[in-house]
Design an enzyme around this catalytic site. Structure first.
Site, PDB file in Angstrom:
ATOM      1  N   ASP A 112     -48.015 -39.989 -16.881  1.00 53.73           N
ATOM      2  CA  ASP A 112     -47.390 -38.753 -16.412  1.00 53.73           C
ATOM      3  C   ASP A 112     -48.481 -37.801 -15.950  1.00 53.73           C
ATOM      4  O   ASP A 112     -49.601 -37.819 -16.464  1.00 53.73           O
ATOM      5  CB  ASP A 112     -46.578 -38.095 -17.531  1.00 53.73           C
ATOM      6  CG  ASP A 112     -45.292 -38.842 -17.852  1.00 53.73           C
ATOM      7  OD1 ASP A 112     -44.748 -39.498 -16.951  1.00 53.73           O
ATOM      8  OD2 ASP A 112     -44.830 -38.759 -19.004  1.00 53.73           O
ATOM      9  N   ASP A 128     -39.946 -40.349 -12.709  1.00 59.33           N
ATOM     10  CA  ASP A 128     -39.047 -39.435 -13.422  1.00 59.33           C
ATOM     11  C   ASP A 128     -38.274 -38.557 -12.438  1.00 59.33           C
ATOM     12  O   ASP A 128     -37.078 -38.311 -12.619  1.00 59.33           O
ATOM     13  CB  ASP A 128     -39.834 -38.537 -14.383  1.00 59.33           C
ATOM     14  CG  ASP A 128     -40.549 -39.317 -15.480  1.00 59.33           C
ATOM     15  OD1 ASP A 128     -40.096 -40.418 -15.821  1.00 59.33           O
ATOM     16  OD2 ASP A 128     -41.579 -38.811 -15.973  1.00 59.33           O
TER      17      ASP A 128
END
Length: 155
Positions: A112, A128
């Site tokens: 991330d 995401d």
């Protein structure tokens, strides 16, 4: 249908490319400001889902992803021809699912990097974003489809 699989493949490519660039150019937990007070990049390793829920439960994520990908492909093949909006929603969900699945298989965590500075929100990635956009489009599709069904039903 081929076009929607191409769309999913492009999103997966962008997701993996941004993850590669993040790992290659940002140290773990380093913050790089992009727009001060709004957006930064921060490389983290997420072994769970959003907000690190179910952290370390890789078997669960493998199973859920395989089921989701299977269901999405079946729906895209069976119902995608009927609605461009549904097909786009499914392509985004497919891409997001596969993008994070690749990370889990390859390195056993999800990379991330996108950090919103103006709100307390989990750090996320392109996969995401694709999942979130796909879900919003799916909700919109369901809403519009129900409205269409009511309009076309007798009475």
């Amino acid at each position: 249908m081929f076009l929607y699989y191409v769309l999913a493949a492009v999103i997966i490519g962008v997701d993996q490319w941004t993850k590669y660039l993040t790992v290659a150019h940002i140290d773990l937990y380093e913050v790089v400001e992009v727009i001060p007070g709004v957006l930064s990049w921060m490389y983290i390793r997420n072994t769970g889902a959003a907000w690190s829920i179910l952290e370390g439960k890789m078997w669960f994520f493998y199973l859920v992803t395989i089921v989701v990908v299977g269901v999405v492909v079946v729906y895209l093949q069976k119902y995608g021809k009927n609605s461009r909006l549904l097909s786009i929603a499914l392509a985004f969900i497919l891409a997001g699912s596969i993008g994070n699945f690749i990370d889990r298989l390859r390195v056993e965590y999800v990379i991330d990097m996108v950090r919103l500075e103006f709100i307390n929100f989990p750090i996320f990635n392109v996969a995401d974003m694709a999942l979130s956009i796909g879900v919003v489009l799916m909700i919109l599709y369901v809403f519009l489809d129900e409205k269409k069904q009511k309009k076309n039903s007798p009475g």
